[in-house]
Scaffold this active site. Structure first.
Site, PDB file in Angstrom:
ATOM      1  N   GLY A   1       0.842  -1.129   0.312  1.00 16.95           N
ATOM      2  CA  GLY A   1       0.156   0.102  -0.054  1.00 16.95           C
ATOM      3  C   GLY A   1       1.001   1.193  -0.071  1.00 16.95           C
ATOM      4  CB  ALA A   2       0.978   4.149  -2.121  1.00 16.59           C
TER       5      ALA A   2
ATOM      6  NE  ARG B   1       5.504  -3.401  -4.269  1.00 26.18           N
ATOM      7  CZ  ARG B   1       4.083  -3.817  -4.085  1.00 26.18           C
ATOM      8  NH1 ARG B   1       3.327  -3.324  -3.099  1.00 26.18           N
ATOM      9  NH2 ARG B   1       3.254  -4.035  -4.948  1.00 26.18           N
TER      10      ARG B   1
ATOM     11  CD  GLN C   1      -3.113  -7.128  -3.299  1.00 26.42           C
ATOM     12  OE1 GLN C   1      -3.790  -7.579  -4.091  1.00 26.42           O
ATOM     13  NE2 GLN C   1      -1.974  -6.500  -3.901  1.00 26.42           N
TER      14      GLN C   1
ATOM     15  CG  ASP D   1      -0.178   1.908  -5.720  1.00 27.05           C
ATOM     16  OD1 ASP D   1      -1.162   1.936  -6.033  1.00 27.05           O
ATOM     17  OD2 ASP D   1       0.854   1.733  -4.675  1.00 27.05           O
TER      18      ASP D   1
ATOM     19  CE  LYS E   1      -2.594  -4.224  -6.240  1.00 26.93           C
ATOM     20  NZ  LYS E   1      -0.916  -4.768  -6.574  1.00 26.93           N
TER      21      LYS E   1
HETATM   22  C1  RUB Z   1      -1.680  -1.298  -3.387  1.00 28.89           C
HETATM   23  C2  RUB Z   1      -2.687  -0.616  -4.138  1.00 28.89           C
HETATM   24  C3  RUB Z   1      -3.521   0.186  -3.435  1.00 28.89           C
HETATM   25  C4  RUB Z   1      -2.849   1.623  -3.010  1.00 28.89           C
HETATM   26  C5  RUB Z   1      -3.394   2.546  -2.182  1.00 28.89           C
HETATM   27  O1  RUB Z   1      -0.924  -2.315  -4.163  1.00 28.89           O
HETATM   28  O2  RUB Z   1      -2.869  -0.818  -5.334  1.00 28.89           O
HETATM   29  O3  RUB Z   1      -4.723   0.600  -3.974  1.00 28.89           O
HETATM   30  O4  RUB Z   1      -1.476   1.426  -2.772  1.00 28.89           O
HETATM   31  O5  RUB Z   1      -2.747   3.536  -1.819  1.00 28.89           O
HETATM   32  P1  RUB Z   1      -0.284  -3.318  -3.517  1.00 28.89           P
HETATM   33  P2  RUB Z   1      -3.539   4.522  -1.290  1.00 28.89           P
HETATM   34  O6  RUB Z   1      -0.888  -4.186  -2.392  1.00 28.89           O
HETATM   35  O7  RUB Z   1       0.603  -4.012  -4.622  1.00 28.89           O
HETATM   36  O8  RUB Z   1       1.015  -2.300  -2.630  1.00 28.89           O
HETATM   37  O9  RUB Z   1      -3.738   4.052   0.360  1.00 28.89           O
HETATM   38  O10 RUB Z   1      -2.530   5.666  -1.036  1.00 28.89           O
HETATM   39  O11 RUB Z   1      -4.688   5.041  -1.531  1.00 28.89           O
END
Ligand code: RUB
Length: 348
Positions: free
Chosen positions: A51-52, A93, A198, A239, A250
């Site tokens: 998650g970003a 990443r 996820q 992200d 995602k």
């Molecule tokens: C995570 C993903 C989430 C964003 C959410 O991908 O795509 O939607 O990171 O970010 P992964 P935010 O599980 O591969 O890291 O919380 O800023 O909206």
């Protein structure tokens, strides 16, 4: 709901970093403790933390561990050690811009400090502050975004942009939490988010944990639920967002946005200012490609023949014309994004 009731994804405790191991969810809620920046790099790479915003703060905590690990007695030596740690953490990443943001912010703090002791103290304090601010930012974003949602809305979300994608509270799920807390009755539809789920493992777990009504659908049922009037609005995380309003999130987000347009359903993105990349163009953004085994199996169970070729991108890009609005901690921006995002940053 107060921030204390939601899950705390990553935390600084007694000079170590404590994280929920998200690879074990939803079956086991287990915390892991790290004292070495290489362990944090591995945790980001293997999605123990993901998650970003969560990986942005984790990168900062990785550098905070690095200042404590180093035996350097001179500023230059310590900065050199940190530069090396930063490189290792950065390469884990490529797509979420928050990782570079967190690492750069800590390096700036280190470079601006005068002595080795000052660097150690300032780096640890700055990383802790970034974690605290992340929760406050999400809570502000939630409150601002909740105005876009109405009583009895059913809101679709994709992947996990919740407490587990941040330090706590969440971006897209923060908006959903705040909407519920404002007294509106809402339901959430969570996509399972193949290949590593996820949505079903994390979003469904997190919303059930907090007592929010959630229905799980396979990714392939997005069109069905929209066509049958089961969804009123969509909110996802991001992200990386470019100054033009291109949204990287995602894999699968793009097709949800396309279908939302077809069915005239508002498609919102919730993300902090640290998710904006004001410099890059679409051709500069690296889309992470992940291993084939995530697609050729579900968990440990194989579901595809040996030797099959696979394409497994972790993210896709949603163009600005499909986005109804972007919710940030400093307000909601609407199209045309090039202008509204410029104004948002000029005001901050
Ligand atoms: C995570 C993903 C989430 C964003 C959410 O991908 O795509 O939607 O990171 O970010 P992964 P935010 O599980 O591969 O890291 O919380 O800023 O909206």
């Amino acid at each position: 709901m107060s921030q204390n009731n939601t899950l705390k994804t990553v935390e600084w405790k007694d000079n170590s970093v404590v994280m929920i191991d998200q690879t074990k969810l939803p079956n086991i809620l287990e915390y892991v403790t790290y004292t070495n920046f290489n362990q944090v790099a591995d945790a980001i790479r293997t999605l123990v933390v993901r998650g970003a915003p969560a990986i942005g703060v984790s990168g900062a905590f990785g550098l905070a561990l690095a200042v404590l690990q180093s035996n350097a007695t001179e500023k230059d030596e310590l900065i050199q050690f940190l530069e090396n740690a930063k490189k290792i953490l950065f390469e884990t990443r490529p797509t979420a811009v928050n990782l570079a943001w967190g690492l750069d912010k800590i390096m700036q703090t280190a470079i601006q400090s005068n002595t080795v002791d000052e660097i150690r103290n300032n780096v640890v304090e700055t990383a802790k502050k970034m974690a605290d601010e992340d929760i406050q930012i999400n809570m502000s974003m939630g409150k601002i975004g909740s105005d876009l949602f109405d009583d009895n809305d059913t809101i679709m979300t994709h992947c996990n942009a919740g407490a587990l994608a941040t330090v706590g509270y969440g971006t897209a799920l923060g908006v959903i939490r705040a909407t519920k807390d404002s007294g509106k009755k809402i339901k959430v539809i969570a996509t399972e988010t193949r290949p590593i789920q996820q949505g079903s493992r994390l979003t469904a777990f997190e919303l059930k944990h907090d007592g929010i009504d959630v229905i799980l659908i396979p990714d392939t049922a997005v069109g069905y639920t929209m066509a049958n009037g089961l969804v009123n609005k969509i909110v996802v995380g991001a992200d990386r967002i470019l100054r033009t309003g291109h949204v990287y999130n995602k894999i699968g987000t793009y097709q949800i946005a396309i279908m939302a347009k077809q069915h005239d359903i508002p498609f919102y993105v919730a993300a902090p200012l640290s998710t904006f990349d004001m410099k890059s163009n679409p051709e500069d953004v690296i889309i992470e490609q992940r291993k084939a085994s995530e697609v050729t199996g579900i968990g440990d169970k194989k579901t595809a023949p040996d030797g099959i070729d696979v394409i497994n991108p972790a993210f896709d890009m949603t163009p600005p014309e499909l986005v109804s609005g972007i919710i940030t901690e400093n307000g909601i921006v609407k199209p045309p994004f090039e202008k509204s995002i410029r104004q948002l940053f000029a005001a901050n």
